[in-house]
Design a protein around this motif. Structure first.
Motif, short mmCIF file in Angstrom:
data_model
loop_
_atom_site.label_atom_id
_atom_site.label_comp_id
_atom_site.label_asym_id
_atom_site.label_seq_id
_atom_site.Cartn_x
_atom_site.Cartn_y
_atom_site.Cartn_z
N SER A 61 4.72 21.11 9.33
CA SER A 61 4.82 22.57 9.23
C SER A 61 3.83 23.26 10.18
CB SER A 61 4.56 22.98 7.77
OG SER A 61 4.24 24.32 7.71
N GLU A 62 2.61 22.76 10.22
CA GLU A 62 1.62 23.35 11.15
C GLU A 62 2.07 23.16 12.60
OE1 GLU A 62 -2.72 22.91 8.98
OE2 GLU A 62 -1.77 21.09 9.71
N ARG A 63 2.58 21.99 12.90
CA ARG A 63 3.02 21.74 14.28
C ARG A 63 4.12 22.70 14.68
NH1 ARG A 63 3.38 15.22 15.12
NH2 ARG A 63 3.96 15.88 17.23
N ARG A 64 5.04 22.96 13.76
CA ARG A 64 6.12 23.91 14.06
C ARG A 64 5.55 25.30 14.33
NH1 ARG A 64 11.49 22.62 11.37
NH2 ARG A 64 11.62 24.87 11.13
N GLN A 65 4.63 25.71 13.48
CA GLN A 65 4.08 27.07 13.65
C GLN A 65 3.28 27.21 14.95
OE1 GLN A 65 2.19 28.75 9.97
NE2 GLN A 65 2.80 26.79 9.13
N VAL A 66 2.51 26.15 15.26
CA VAL A 66 1.72 26.18 16.50
C VAL A 66 2.66 26.27 17.70
CG1 VAL A 66 0.19 24.82 17.99
CG2 VAL A 66 -0.26 24.96 15.53
N ALA A 67 3.71 25.46 17.69
CA ALA A 67 4.67 25.48 18.80
C ALA A 67 5.30 26.87 18.93
CB ALA A 67 5.74 24.42 18.57
N GLU A 68 5.70 27.44 17.80
CA GLU A 68 6.33 28.77 17.82
C GLU A 68 5.41 29.81 18.44
OE1 GLU A 68 7.71 29.90 13.84
OE2 GLU A 68 8.73 27.96 13.74
N GLU A 69 4.15 29.74 18.05
CA GLU A 69 3.21 30.76 18.52
C GLU A 69 2.97 30.65 20.03
OE1 GLU A 69 2.43 33.08 16.52
OE2 GLU A 69 0.88 34.14 17.66
N TRP A 70 2.83 29.42 20.52
CA TRP A 70 2.61 29.25 21.96
C TRP A 70 3.83 29.70 22.75
CZ3 TRP A 70 -1.78 28.78 24.37
CH2 TRP A 70 -2.87 28.16 23.75
N ALA A 72 6.09 31.88 21.82
CA ALA A 72 6.22 33.35 21.72
C ALA A 72 5.21 34.04 22.61
CB ALA A 72 6.04 33.79 20.26
N LYS A 73 3.95 33.59 22.55
CA LYS A 73 2.91 34.28 23.33
C LYS A 73 3.00 33.96 24.82
CE LYS A 73 0.90 36.71 20.14
NZ LYS A 73 1.56 36.35 18.93
N GLY A 74 3.62 32.84 25.13
CA GLY A 74 3.73 32.45 26.54
C GLY A 74 4.93 33.06 27.24
N ARG A 75 5.82 33.68 26.45
CA ARG A 75 7.06 34.20 27.05
C ARG A 75 6.75 35.22 28.15
NH1 ARG A 75 9.90 34.86 22.38
NH2 ARG A 75 10.51 32.68 22.54
N ASN A 76 7.39 35.05 29.28
CA ASN A 76 7.21 35.91 30.47
C ASN A 76 5.82 35.83 31.09
OD1 ASN A 76 9.85 36.85 30.14
ND2 ASN A 76 9.16 38.41 28.69
N LYS A 77 5.00 34.90 30.61
CA LYS A 77 3.67 34.72 31.20
C LYS A 77 3.51 33.30 31.74
CE LYS A 77 1.28 38.20 28.45
NZ LYS A 77 0.21 38.49 27.48
N LEU A 78 3.97 32.34 30.95
CA LEU A 78 3.84 30.94 31.36
C LEU A 78 5.13 30.48 32.02
CD1 LEU A 78 2.18 29.55 28.10
CD2 LEU A 78 1.05 29.96 30.30
N ARG A 98 14.19 19.09 17.50
CA ARG A 98 15.22 20.13 17.25
C ARG A 98 14.57 21.50 17.22
NH1 ARG A 98 17.93 16.25 14.07
NH2 ARG A 98 16.51 16.63 12.36
N HIS A 99 13.44 21.55 16.55
CA HIS A 99 12.73 22.83 16.42
C HIS A 99 12.28 23.34 17.79
CE1 HIS A 99 8.93 25.15 15.73
NE2 HIS A 99 9.75 25.81 14.94
N ALA A 100 11.78 22.44 18.62
CA ALA A 100 11.34 22.85 19.97
C ALA A 100 12.51 23.47 20.73
CB ALA A 100 10.77 21.66 20.73
N ALA A 101 13.68 22.88 20.58
CA ALA A 101 14.87 23.42 21.26
C ALA A 101 15.22 24.80 20.70
CB ALA A 101 16.04 22.46 21.11
N GLU A 102 15.17 24.93 19.40
CA GLU A 102 15.53 26.21 18.75
C GLU A 102 14.62 27.35 19.19
OE1 GLU A 102 16.95 23.95 14.73
OE2 GLU A 102 15.25 25.34 14.57
N ILE A 103 13.34 27.06 19.35
CA ILE A 103 12.42 28.16 19.66
C ILE A 103 12.34 28.45 21.16
CG2 ILE A 103 11.02 27.78 17.59
CD1 ILE A 103 8.93 26.36 19.35
#
Ligand SMILES: CC(=O)N[C@@H]([C@@H](O)[C@H](O)[C@H](O)CO)[C@@H](O)CC(=O)C(=O)O
Length: 275
Positions: A61-70, A72-78, A98-103
Motif C-alpha cells: 500500500s505504501e509503495r502504491r501511494q509513493v509511486a502515485e505521488e511521484w 503526480a508531482k512529476g507530471r510535466n516536469k520530469l 499493474r498499478h504503475a501502468a494505471e497511474i
C-alpha cells in the motif's frame, strides 16, 4: 511492444522515500523534491521505490501511494518516472506493475527474488516475464544488483534472447562492479535499442567507456549537477575533465565510506549537509 516516449538516458535519480519522524511517509515534500532535482541538479528522470527508496521495506500500500505521488508531482516536469515493482511475492509484484501502468508511470523495473532464489536463468526469466506481462504496455527493466539479492546469474547471460520472452524488455539497470559482464551486455546487444543504465556512481566514467547510455543512482539526488558535468565532458571527448569530475565524486563517496556509519546504507543528502 512497449515504446517509451524516448529512450531512457542520462541521469536517473534513485529517489529517497521521505519519512516523518513517526515513520510515516512524508508526501508533503515530494513536490519540492521534484523541483529540486529538475532545477538544482538538472536531473529529469527518477527511479522510485528502489534500493535507495527502501521500496522493499515498505508495504504494498505504501509503495502504491509513493509511486502515485511521484508520478503526480512529476507530471510535466520530469521526463520519465520508473517504478521498481520487484517483490518476493509474484502477486505483489504483478499488482505493483499493474498499478504503475494505471497511474501513468513510464516504466517498471524488477530485481531478482532474493530469499528463495532462482537457481538459473530460465527460472529468473520466467519470474520477470510474469511481472512484465501484468503491465504489457510499459517498458520493462531488469534491475541487476547481485551484492544485495545474492542472485549471481550474469546479466550477459540473462539478456541473451530476452526480448523473445519479454517483448517489453527495454533495458538493464546494472548495479554491480563487474565491467566484463556489463561490457558484454552492451557488446552482445548492439543491434538492440536497449538502455544500459549503470548503478555504481563512483565508477560511472568506466561504464561510459563500456557503452553505458545512462545511470541510475542515489548520489544523483544531490550530485546530479556534478555528474552531469562529467557526462558533458565525456560527450565532448574531454576525458581529462571527465576524469577530474569522477575523481571528485569518488573523493566524496570514499569519505562517506570511511565514516563507517553503522547500519546506514542509504546515501542521503544528510551526509552532504554534514560535510
Ligand atoms: C547499493 C546501492 O545503494 N547502490 C546505489 C548507488 O547509487 C550507490 O549508492 C552509489 O554508487 C554509492 O556507492 C544504486 O545502484 C541503487 C539504486 O539505484 C536504487 O536505489 O535503486
Amino acid at each position: 511492444m512497449a515504446s517509451p516516449k524516448k529512450k531512457l538516458q542520462g541521469l536517473v535519480a534513485a529517489t529517497i522515500t521521505p519519512m516523518t519522524e513517526h515513520g510515516e511517509i512524508n508526501f508533503s515534500v515530494i513536490g519540492q523534491y521534484v523541483d529540486y532535482l529538475v532545477e538544482e541538479q538538472g536531473v529529469k528522470n527518477i527511479f522510485v521505490n528502489g534500493t535507495t527508496g527502501e521500496g522493499l521495506s515498505l508495504s504494498v500500500s505504501e509503495r502504491r501511494q509513493v509511486a502515485e505521488e511521484w508520478v503526480a508531482k512529476g507530471r510535466n516536469k520530469l521526463d520519465q518516472v520508473v517504478i521498481h515493482v520487484g517483490a518476493l511475492s509474484l502477486k505483489d509484484s504483478q499488482e505493483l506493475a499493474r498499478h504503475a501502468a494505471e497511474i501513468g508511470a513510464d516504466g517498471i523495473a524488477v530485481i531478482a527474488p532474493f530469499f528463495l532464489k532462482p537457481r538459473n536463468k530460465d527460472i529468473l526469466i520466467n519470474f520477470l516475464k510474469e511481472v512484465a506481462t501484468a503491465a504489457p504496455a510499459l517498458p520493462f527493466y531488469y534491475y541487476h544488483i547481485p551484492a544485495l539479492t545474492g542472485v549471481k546469474i550474469r546479466a550477459e547471460e540473462l539478456l541473451d534472447g530476452i526480448q523473445d520472452k519479454i517483448p517489453t524488455f527495454q533495458g538493464l539497470k546494472f548495479s554491480d562492479t563487474d565491467l566484463l559482464d556489463f561490457g558484454q551486455c552492451v557488446d552482445q546487444n548492439r543491434q538492440q535499442q536497449f538502455a544500459f543504465l549503470f548503478g555504481v556512481d563512483e565508477q560511472l566514467l568506466s561504464a561510459l567507456v563500456m557503452g553505458a547510455t545512462g545511470a541510475v543512482g542515489s548520489t544523483y539526488n544531490y550530485m546530479g549537477k556534478k555528474t552531469n558535468q562529467m557526462l558533458e565532458a565525456f560527450e565532448r571527448k574531454d576525458f581529462s575533465s571527465a576524469l577530474n569530475h569522477q575523481f571528485c565524486i569518488q573523493r566524496f563517496i570514499n569519505f562517506v565510506l570511511k565514516l563507517d556509519l553503522d547500519n546506514c546504507f542509504c546515501w542521503t543528502p544528510d551526509y552532504v549537509l554534514h560535510l
